[in-house]
Motif scaffolding. Structure first.
Motif, short mmCIF file in Angstrom:
data_model
loop_
_atom_site.label_atom_id
_atom_site.label_comp_id
_atom_site.label_asym_id
_atom_site.label_seq_id
_atom_site.Cartn_x
_atom_site.Cartn_y
_atom_site.Cartn_z
N ALA A 23 -2.76 -4.01 -3.74
CA ALA A 23 -2.50 -4.33 -2.32
C ALA A 23 -3.70 -4.98 -1.65
O ALA A 23 -3.60 -5.44 -0.52
N LEU A 24 -4.83 -4.98 -2.34
CA LEU A 24 -6.05 -5.53 -1.73
C LEU A 24 -6.51 -6.77 -2.47
O LEU A 24 -6.59 -6.78 -3.69
N CYS A 62 -7.02 -0.52 -6.92
CA CYS A 62 -5.76 -0.21 -6.24
C CYS A 62 -4.59 -0.32 -7.22
O CYS A 62 -4.35 -1.39 -7.77
N PRO A 63 -3.86 0.77 -7.42
CA PRO A 63 -2.75 0.73 -8.37
C PRO A 63 -1.62 -0.19 -7.92
O PRO A 63 -0.79 -0.58 -8.73
N GLN A 64 -1.59 -0.51 -6.65
CA GLN A 64 -0.53 -1.36 -6.10
C GLN A 64 -0.96 -2.82 -5.97
O GLN A 64 -0.19 -3.65 -5.49
N CYS A 87 0.84 -1.21 0.00
CA CYS A 87 0.00 0.00 0.00
C CYS A 87 0.86 1.25 0.00
O CYS A 87 1.77 1.38 0.81
N CYS A 88 0.57 2.14 -0.93
CA CYS A 88 1.33 3.39 -1.01
C CYS A 88 0.47 4.59 -0.65
O CYS A 88 0.87 5.73 -0.86
N GLY A 89 -0.72 4.32 -0.14
CA GLY A 89 -1.53 5.41 0.36
C GLY A 89 -2.16 6.29 -0.70
O GLY A 89 -2.40 7.47 -0.46
N TYR A 90 -2.42 5.74 -1.86
CA TYR A 90 -3.10 6.53 -2.89
C TYR A 90 -4.53 6.87 -2.49
O TYR A 90 -5.08 7.87 -2.91
N GLY A 91 -5.15 5.98 -1.73
CA GLY A 91 -6.49 6.24 -1.22
C GLY A 91 -7.60 5.98 -2.22
O GLY A 91 -8.75 6.33 -1.96
N VAL A 92 -7.27 5.38 -3.34
CA VAL A 92 -8.31 5.10 -4.34
C VAL A 92 -9.37 4.16 -3.79
O VAL A 92 -10.57 4.34 -3.99
N CYS A 93 -8.91 3.17 -3.06
CA CYS A 93 -9.85 2.19 -2.49
C CYS A 93 -10.86 2.88 -1.57
O CYS A 93 -12.05 2.63 -1.65
N VAL A 139 -4.05 2.13 4.17
CA VAL A 139 -5.36 1.49 4.25
C VAL A 139 -5.47 0.54 5.46
O VAL A 139 -4.49 -0.08 5.88
N LEU A 195 -8.55 4.92 5.80
CA LEU A 195 -7.14 5.32 5.77
C LEU A 195 -6.72 5.76 7.17
O LEU A 195 -7.45 6.51 7.83
S1 SF4 Z 1 -4.70 -0.17 -0.72
FE1 SF4 Z 1 -4.16 0.58 -2.73
S2 SF4 Z 1 -5.73 2.08 -3.29
FE2 SF4 Z 1 -5.87 1.70 -1.09
S3 SF4 Z 1 -4.62 3.30 -0.16
FE3 SF4 Z 1 -3.29 1.50 -0.43
S4 SF4 Z 1 -2.31 1.77 -2.42
FE4 SF4 Z 1 -4.05 3.15 -2.33
#
Ligand code: SF4
Length: 70
Positions: free
Chosen positions: A64-65, A60-62, A16-22, A38, A32
């Motif tokens: 991570a989910l 999620c661009p990573q 998770c890089c904290g993009y917050g898209v999820c 997340v 968050l």
């Molecule tokens: S789980 Fe993915 S979309 Fe959600 S905050 Fe982390 S990197 Fe972003």
């Protein structure tokens, strides 16, 4: 018959890089923390929210989910 049982959210915190898209797509499930990372309050996806949970995870661009059968 829906065929799909309960789903569980599995988070790869390291990815998770904290993009917050999820959290933007599905704020009822994906939250968050103070660092923008997340977390979920309950890893079991509430009934009826499976599609939105999946949409959030897929976005999620990573990657991570993940959603797995509970
Ligand atoms: S789980 Fe993915 S979309 Fe959600 S905050 Fe982390 S990197 Fe972003």
């Amino acid at each position: 018959m829906s065929g799909e049982g309960k789903l569980k959210v599995v988070i790869n915190k390291a990815a998770c890089c904290g993009y917050g898209v999820c959290a933007e797509i599905c704020p009822d499930i994906y939250k968050l923390d103070e660092h923008g990372m997340v977390y979920v309050e309950d890893e079991i996806v509430p009934e009826g929210m499976e599609a939105l949970a999946r949409e959030g995870a897929d976005a999620c661009p990573q990657s991570a989910l993940k959603l797995v059968s509970a």
